[in-house]
Design a protein around this motif. Structure first.
Motif, mmCIF file in Angstrom:
data_model
loop_
_atom_site.group_PDB
_atom_site.id
_atom_site.type_symbol
_atom_site.label_atom_id
_atom_site.label_comp_id
_atom_site.label_asym_id
_atom_site.label_seq_id
_atom_site.Cartn_x
_atom_site.Cartn_y
_atom_site.Cartn_z
ATOM 1 N N ALA A 118 40.667 20.196 40.491
ATOM 2 C CA ALA A 118 39.331 20.084 41.074
ATOM 3 C C ALA A 118 38.770 18.687 40.864
ATOM 4 C CB ALA A 118 38.399 21.125 40.458
ATOM 5 N N SER A 137 36.300 24.262 44.530
ATOM 6 C CA SER A 137 36.920 24.265 43.209
ATOM 7 C C SER A 137 37.104 25.706 42.762
ATOM 8 C CB SER A 137 36.025 23.511 42.215
ATOM 9 O OG SER A 137 36.374 23.810 40.873
ATOM 10 N N GLY A 140 37.696 25.426 38.245
ATOM 11 C CA GLY A 140 37.999 24.009 38.096
ATOM 12 C C GLY A 140 37.299 23.335 36.935
ATOM 13 N N PRO A 142 35.405 20.236 37.214
ATOM 14 C CA PRO A 142 34.770 19.103 37.900
ATOM 15 C C PRO A 142 34.190 18.090 36.928
ATOM 16 C CG PRO A 142 33.395 21.075 38.054
ATOM 17 C CD PRO A 142 34.715 21.502 37.499
ATOM 18 N N ASN A 172 30.983 23.856 34.669
ATOM 19 C CA ASN A 172 30.693 23.736 36.098
ATOM 20 C C ASN A 172 29.205 23.555 36.337
ATOM 21 O OD1 ASN A 172 32.954 24.664 38.465
ATOM 22 N ND2 ASN A 172 33.571 24.879 36.326
#
Length: 220
Positions: A118, A137, A140, A142, A172
């Motif tokens: 991601a 994502s 993920g 990020p 996230n």
């Protein structure tokens, strides 16, 4: 639905990446997949999502961001899977390749990243704002993309997280707060990090499909 499948070989400068490109007839867009830590283009979870996207009229490019030799090293050290600048550069090369490929050049591009993938997808989105139209994502990271990258992303971002994946959900939420692009966090109730629970992966595929299918006209 008629589909065309071919092996993709992408020159990323320091490596040649191998991927699987599938383009349905009259494809409405194409989605590049950035796989997560310790995974590959053969990931059954990402292939399941890719199959759903293909059935809805979207092309997919599943590729390995590490060479076979690098993958062998990484399985022993777990070092390269967290080299986000490296993975991001290679994902950017894949976006460029899609923009130049005769069968895909006319299509809007989306990116789907899982786990550390991601972050690589977000790097590519930040580097190619004129090409990448949407990002999804799945479970993920990020946050690993970094504040500067998150602030530079222009494509709308969908963050899909399992409701029982508490640490990743928190990460996230913190990363989303640093995005300047439109975003949405979709929590799959009862799902853990790998979305192995009944119906969880199907929900991921459904929300990703809807996000990507609107990318060609919603966010001009």
């Amino acid at each position: 639905m008629t589909t065309a499948s071919r092996t993709a070989r992408i020159d990323a400068g320091d490596a040649t990446l191998v991927g699987d490109l599938v383009l349905p007839e009259n494809a409405q867009g194409v989605v590049g997949f950035a796989h997560g830590s310790g995974s590959s283009r053969h990931s059954p979870r990402n292939r399941a999502v890719a199959g759903d996207l293909q059935e809805s009229g979207l092309g997919t490019l599943l590729l390995d961001l590490l060479t076979p030799q690098e993958d062998r090293v990484d399985r022993g050290t777990a070092g390269l899977r967290f080299d986000i600048p490296l993975l991001g550069r290679r994902m950017t090369a894949a976006v460029d390749w899609l923009g130049e490929h005769p069968s895909a050049a006319r299509l809007p591009v989306g990116l789907f990243g899982a786990s550390t993938g991601a972050a690589a997808a977000l790097v590519a989105a930040a580097e190619r704002p004129g090409l990448v139209r949407a990002v999804v994502s799945r479970g993920g990271r990020p946050d690993l993309a970094g504040d500067e990258v998150l602030a530079a992303v222009r494509a709308p971002v969908l963050l899909v997280v399992g409701g029982e994946d508490h640490q990743v959900l928190r990460l996230n939420e913190e990363a989303a707060a640093r995005l300047t692009a439109p975003y949405r966090i979709h929590v799959v109730p009862g799902a853990t990090h790998l979305f192995e629970e009944p119906g969880a992966l199907e929900e991921v595929a459904a929300v990703a499909r809807d996000w990507f299918r609107h990318m060609s006209f919603r966010w001009e």
